[in-house]
Enzyme design. Structure first.
Site, mmCIF file in Angstrom:
data_model
loop_
_atom_site.group_PDB
_atom_site.id
_atom_site.type_symbol
_atom_site.label_atom_id
_atom_site.label_comp_id
_atom_site.label_asym_id
_atom_site.label_seq_id
_atom_site.Cartn_x
_atom_site.Cartn_y
_atom_site.Cartn_z
ATOM 1 N N SER A 111 0.848 -1.192 0.000
ATOM 2 C CA SER A 111 0.000 0.000 0.000
ATOM 3 C C SER A 111 0.882 1.240 0.000
ATOM 4 O O SER A 111 2.040 1.191 0.431
ATOM 5 C CB SER A 111 -0.891 -0.005 1.250
ATOM 6 O OG SER A 111 -1.474 1.262 1.486
ATOM 7 N N TYR A 136 -1.437 -0.365 10.694
ATOM 8 C CA TYR A 136 -1.748 -0.734 9.308
ATOM 9 C C TYR A 136 -0.531 -0.522 8.410
ATOM 10 O O TYR A 136 -0.186 -1.394 7.592
ATOM 11 C CB TYR A 136 -2.919 0.098 8.786
ATOM 12 C CG TYR A 136 -3.229 -0.144 7.324
ATOM 13 C CD1 TYR A 136 -3.856 -1.321 6.915
ATOM 14 C CD2 TYR A 136 -2.883 0.796 6.352
ATOM 15 C CE1 TYR A 136 -4.128 -1.550 5.570
ATOM 16 C CE2 TYR A 136 -3.157 0.573 5.011
ATOM 17 C CZ TYR A 136 -3.777 -0.595 4.624
ATOM 18 O OH TYR A 136 -4.034 -0.821 3.292
#
Length: 269
Positions: A111, A136
């Protein structure tokens, strides 16, 4: 082709849509919960009994920024467990098939959040302190580091597989609706500013490029080419400096083997 997931209804729907778009497609759904090491082991066992080769593995499951710390059934922080450790364990258990299949590839999804990620080896499960976005980012940095280290180990161990990383930019998926919720700040951003997110099909292109393009380079990282890698056609993505730390990658690999109980064979260095 196998569509794997923890929701049989969604899996069946995905299979039906593919069969409708590609008549004659050989595709099936298999239950797989990346938050459960026993589920991963059971999937690998079924795969072993049914198949003899594995041409392509796409590590794509993900959960993003749940407000409170949650755990997998194995006691891992949820984002680390699903986004990274589950894929690490799955790849390790399917490694014999990847090694015996000529031209096999593994594509692991990272990501843009990996840019701000840091592996906290002192509190990798976020027990002492849970901050949802840094956790995350850590999980997605771990995915990218795994992708790069898998390629190094494949080359040094002559495993014969190609490992590549990819990220979708900012895509209009349900990820932000599912974990933090539609009424959370990020969920409302996803709903009200939907035009800032590129279509899901566009976000999938870097993954498809890494998985299928002849010119895709083993050990490379692909993402959208425009607007800071948030949208556009696939292109080589910038690898954050911390993802290039080979010593940290080796440490992460060893920690991951201990946590999951899954080993890949001899270390490369």
């Amino acid at each position: 082709m196998i569509v794997a997931g923890r929701n049989p209804a969604k899996g069946a729907n995905a299979v039906a849509r593919i069969e409708a778009a590609v008549p004659g497609a050989k595709i099936r759904f298999e239950p797989l919960d990346l938050a459960s090491l026993p589920s991963i082991a059971a999937f690998a066992d079924r795969f072993t009994k049914r198949y003899t080769r594995l041409d392509l593995l796409i590590n794509n499951a993900g959960v993003m920024v749940p407000p409170q710390r949650q755990q997998t059934e194995d006691g891992f922080e949820l984002q680390l467990g699903i986004n990274y450790l589950g894929h690490f364990a799955l790849t390790g258990q399917l490694l014999p098939f990847l090694r015996s299949t000529s031209g096999s590839r593994v594509v692991t999804l990272s990501s843009v959040a990996a840019r701000s990620g840091k592996i906290d080896f002192d509190d990798i499960n976020a027990i002492a302190r849970y901050r949802r976005m840094p956790v995350y980012s850590q999980s997605k940095l771990a995915c990218l580091m795994f992708s790069l280290e898998l390629q190094r180990r494949s080359e040094s161990g002559q495993w014969g597989l190609a490992s590549l990383g990819a990220h979708p930019g900012i895509a209009r998926t349900e990820l932000l609706h599912n974990a933090p919720g539609r009424r959370s700040a990020v969920g409302l951003t996803r709903s009200l500013l939907w035009f800032l997110f590129q279509p899901v099909a566009q976000g999938a292109l870097p993954t498809l490029f890494a998985a299928t393009a002849r010119e895709a380079v083993p050990g490379a990282y692909y993402g959208p080419r425009s607007f800071g890698e948030t949208r556009g056609a696939p292109a080589m993505a910038r690898i954050p400096p911390q993802a290039l730390d080979e010593e940290a990658a080796r440490q992460l690999w060893e920690v991951s083997q201990i946590m999951t109980g899954v080993t890949f064979g001899s270390p490369s260095h």
